[in-house]
Design an enzyme around this catalytic site. Structure first.
Site, PDB file in Angstrom:
ATOM      1  N   HIS A 137      52.798  64.716   3.113  1.00  0.00           N
ATOM      2  CA  HIS A 137      52.517  63.282   3.221  1.00  0.00           C
ATOM      3  C   HIS A 137      51.001  63.138   3.384  1.00  0.00           C
ATOM      4  O   HIS A 137      50.340  64.033   3.929  1.00  0.00           O
ATOM      5  CB  HIS A 137      53.242  62.760   4.474  1.00  0.00           C
ATOM      6  CG  HIS A 137      53.191  61.284   4.654  1.00  0.00           C
ATOM      7  ND1 HIS A 137      52.124  60.646   5.246  1.00  0.00           N
ATOM      8  CD2 HIS A 137      54.079  60.306   4.343  1.00  0.00           C
ATOM      9  CE1 HIS A 137      52.370  59.349   5.289  1.00  0.00           C
ATOM     10  NE2 HIS A 137      53.554  59.113   4.747  1.00  0.00           N
ATOM     11  N   ASP A 214      54.273  69.315  10.808  1.00  0.00           N
ATOM     12  CA  ASP A 214      54.591  67.897  10.748  1.00  0.00           C
ATOM     13  C   ASP A 214      56.120  67.757  10.742  1.00  0.00           C
ATOM     14  O   ASP A 214      56.774  68.029   9.735  1.00  0.00           O
ATOM     15  CB  ASP A 214      53.970  67.307   9.471  1.00  0.00           C
ATOM     16  CG  ASP A 214      54.364  65.856   9.241  1.00  0.00           C
ATOM     17  OD1 ASP A 214      55.153  65.311  10.039  1.00  0.00           O
ATOM     18  OD2 ASP A 214      53.888  65.277   8.257  1.00  0.00           O
ATOM     19  N   GLN A 217      59.929  64.249   9.402  1.00  0.00           N
ATOM     20  CA  GLN A 217      61.215  64.132   8.702  1.00  0.00           C
ATOM     21  C   GLN A 217      62.225  65.185   9.168  1.00  0.00           C
ATOM     22  O   GLN A 217      63.305  65.314   8.593  1.00  0.00           O
ATOM     23  CB  GLN A 217      61.007  64.280   7.181  1.00  0.00           C
ATOM     24  CG  GLN A 217      60.122  63.218   6.560  1.00  0.00           C
ATOM     25  CD  GLN A 217      60.749  61.823   6.550  1.00  0.00           C
ATOM     26  OE1 GLN A 217      61.929  61.643   6.885  1.00  0.00           O
ATOM     27  NE2 GLN A 217      59.956  60.826   6.191  1.00  0.00           N
ATOM     28  N   LYS A 240      61.197  57.015  13.140  1.00  0.00           N
ATOM     29  CA  LYS A 240      62.063  57.651  12.140  1.00  0.00           C
ATOM     30  C   LYS A 240      63.276  58.312  12.803  1.00  0.00           C
ATOM     31  O   LYS A 240      64.154  58.840  12.129  1.00  0.00           O
ATOM     32  CB  LYS A 240      61.274  58.707  11.358  1.00  0.00           C
ATOM     33  CG  LYS A 240      60.182  58.126  10.469  1.00  0.00           C
ATOM     34  CD  LYS A 240      59.567  59.192   9.618  1.00  0.00           C
ATOM     35  CE  LYS A 240      58.228  58.798   9.069  1.00  0.00           C
ATOM     36  NZ  LYS A 240      58.283  57.792   8.004  1.00  0.00           N
ATOM     37  N   CYS A 381      53.541  58.053  -0.348  1.00  0.00           N
ATOM     38  CA  CYS A 381      52.366  58.609   0.358  1.00  0.00           C
ATOM     39  C   CYS A 381      52.266  60.111   0.131  1.00  0.00           C
ATOM     40  O   CYS A 381      51.966  60.873   1.058  1.00  0.00           O
ATOM     41  CB  CYS A 381      52.408  58.291   1.852  1.00  0.00           C
ATOM     42  SG  CYS A 381      52.394  56.548   2.203  1.00  0.00           S
TER      43      CYS A 381
HETATM   44  N1  7TS Z   1      54.775  63.009   7.764  1.00  0.00           N
HETATM   45  C1  7TS Z   1      55.843  62.858   6.980  1.00  0.00           C
HETATM   46  C2  7TS Z   1      56.547  64.085   6.462  1.00  0.00           C
HETATM   47  C3  7TS Z   1      56.309  61.595   6.675  1.00  0.00           C
HETATM   48  O1  7TS Z   1      57.389  61.452   5.891  1.00  0.00           O
HETATM   49  C4  7TS Z   1      55.627  60.462   7.189  1.00  0.00           C
HETATM   50  C5  7TS Z   1      56.046  59.072   6.861  1.00  0.00           C
HETATM   51  C6  7TS Z   1      54.534  60.688   8.013  1.00  0.00           C
HETATM   52  C7  7TS Z   1      54.138  61.968   8.279  1.00  0.00           C
HETATM   53  C8  7TS Z   1      53.779  59.564   8.636  1.00  0.00           C
HETATM   54  O2  7TS Z   1      54.546  58.944   9.586  1.00  0.00           O
HETATM   55  P1  7TS Z   1      53.946  57.736  10.434  1.00  0.00           P
HETATM   56  O3  7TS Z   1      55.029  57.329  11.334  1.00  0.00           O
HETATM   57  O4  7TS Z   1      52.749  58.262  11.127  1.00  0.00           O
HETATM   58  O5  7TS Z   1      53.587  56.677   9.415  1.00  0.00           O
HETATM   59  N2  7TS Z   1      56.819  58.945   5.715  1.00  0.00           N
HETATM   60  C9  7TS Z   1      57.185  57.808   5.093  1.00  0.00           C
HETATM   61  C10 7TS Z   1      58.015  57.806   3.999  1.00  0.00           C
HETATM   62  O6  7TS Z   1      58.476  58.815   3.470  1.00  0.00           O
HETATM   63  N3  7TS Z   1      58.228  56.539   3.610  1.00  0.00           N
HETATM   64  O7  7TS Z   1      57.550  55.733   4.433  1.00  0.00           O
HETATM   65  C11 7TS Z   1      56.895  56.507   5.379  1.00  0.00           C
END
Ligand code: 7TS
Length: 424
Positions: A137, A214, A217, A240, A381
């Site tokens: 990401h 990370d 997910q 999430k 992203c």
């Molecule tokens: N890392 C991964 C693997 C992600 O899927 C996401 C967000 C992030 C980091 C960032 O997360 P945040 O909470 O800091 O924004 N992924 C997604 C997605 O797949 N669709 O919308 C956000």
């Protein structure tokens, strides 16, 4: 276009037949699932972007503001003490959930902020190497690019195999260059690939590198124990994993966090302040400057209670069965191209990214929205990954504890409708 990434083929059977799946009947715990979209029941297949929240999480936040709201760590009055206990209690729950010590749990806004915290306190020297991967990401690419630009550190990326896995040969070559840090995702938000974190961490450590994983997910879907994985840093977002937005976690090994400079400075993170200079609070508060997201942390603690009440093994099994079911059915839809490791559902979690003929994913998402179905479309992203896949965008469905086989069936019917509308 690298067609080799298209994983649907006769030579790659999808594993065992799905045998008598038992669904976790929890949709009733999620009030939003009663919502109608354009008069049709909401089918929410966008949990990888953000998950829905169970009533217990919504109630915990509501109750906190109605009965306990006060600032923490600073007031001697009763409410402040209660709010502090709830906030620190949430930290304990999260620590236990991922097998960490509570001093190693830093509350941040999200996974993105957690990665930035590490990136901006790492202070690499010119020529130091940071290794990431092309399946990341943007939040696990851009902070490292910034730091490399500012310091003269070198940045390298592990490529993928045609199955959508990290190329272990290239990984070995890059790790042997003794990077300062390697940063990779536990689960890809596009391919769904579950990376072999334990093996990668051991290999990186063999060459003296620090490892940041990370887990944005992963934590909502599979059992994670940071001590077993031996990751130096592990990051994730509350929203999430059935928790609220605006709260996330940086796990870091205590010895490392102790050596690191604070990221943000100001109130609550200090021991003493004089005009000549200041000293820092103990862990974890050294990294929590200013009034934190107290209600968010409490909500996240409640989300952890909820996940634990279902059991992470049950959740994983439920979601794997759904994914396998969807993969098998989607394979039969003419014109569907799916991405990621399809031959072994056991190394896959959470998401199915796909394209349907030459329909633009945004057009497809719009047709599905007419049916009350929420999916994500776009580059997710992960533009470097899109480039590797040879596409500019994909559609994506993603599942959670409340997703049912019926949701997938409704989605499949809508896919057929889209094929008719676009005359595929
Ligand atoms: N890392 C991964 C693997 C992600 O899927 C996401 C967000 C992030 C980091 C960032 O997360 P945040 O909470 O800091 O924004 N992924 C997604 C997605 O797949 N669709 O919308 C956000």
């Amino acid at each position: 276009m690298q067609a080799s990434y298209i994983q649907v083929s006769e030579e790659m059977p999808l594993g065992k037949e799905r045998q008598g799946s038992k669904e976790i009947a929890v949709s009733k715990d999620f009030p939003i699932l009663q919502t109608k979209i354009r008069g049709k029941p909401l089918i929410y297949l966008d949990s990888a972007a953000t998950s829905q929240k169970p009533l217990s999480v919504i109630t915990a936040i509501d109750t906190y503001y109605k009965t306990t709201n006060a600032n923490i760590h600073r007031g001697l009055h009763t409410l402040s003490g209660q709010a502090t206990d709830l906030y620190e209690g949430a930290r304990k729950k999260i620590a236990t959930f991922i097998g960490a010590n509570e001093k190693e749990i830093i509350f941040v806004r999200n996974a993105t902020e957690a990665i930035n915290l590490v990136a901006h306190t790492l202070h690499p020297k010119r020529g130091d190497m940071i290794v990431s991967t092309v399946m990341e990401h943007h939040s696990n690419i851009v902070p490292w690019q910034q730091v490399a630009q500012q310091t003269g550190a070198l940045l390298a990326f592990i490529p993928l195999t045609k199955e959508g896995l990290l190329d272990m040969k290239k990984t070995n070559v890059l790790f042997a260059k003794k990077p300062l840090l390697v940063a990779f995702t536990h689960v890809s938000n596009v391919l769904g690939t579950i990376n072999p974190v334990k093996e990668l961490v051991a290999l990186a450590h063999k060459y003296g590198a620090l490892v940041l994983v990370d887990g944005a997910q992963a934590v909502p879907h599979i059992h994670v124990n940071v001590k077993e994985l031996d990751a130096d840093f592990y990051v994730f977002s509350g929203h999430k994993m059935l928790g609220p937005t605006g709260i996330g976690v940086l796990y870091g090994k205590k010895a490392l966090l102790e050596k690191m400079d604070p990221f943000l400075t100001g109130g609550d993170m200090i021991k003493e302040v004089a005009l000549e200079g200041s000293t820092w609070n103990e862990l974890p508060w050294k990294f929590e400057a200013g009034t934190p997201n107290i209600a968010g942390a409490i909500g996240l603690g409640t989300a952890v209670d909820y996940l634990q009440s279902l059991g992470m093994e049950n959740i994983q099994k439920h979601e794997q069965e759904l994914l396998q079911y969807a993969l098998e059915k989607m394979k039969c839809v003419a014109g569907v191209t799916m991405y990621g490791p399809l031959y072994d559902p056991l190394i896959r979690s959470g998401v199915i990214a796909f394209n349907l003929g030459d329909i633009h994913p945004h057009d497809l998402a719009s047709v599905l929205d007419d049916e009350g179905i929420a999916i994500r479309s776009g580059h997710h992203c992960a533009q470097p990954l899109m480039q590797t896949l040879g596409v500019s965008a994909t559609a994506r469905i993603s599942v959670s504890v409340y997703t049912t086989k019926k949701d997938i069936d409704v989605f499949l019917v809508a896919l057929e409708k889209a094929r008719r509308i676009f005359r595929l």
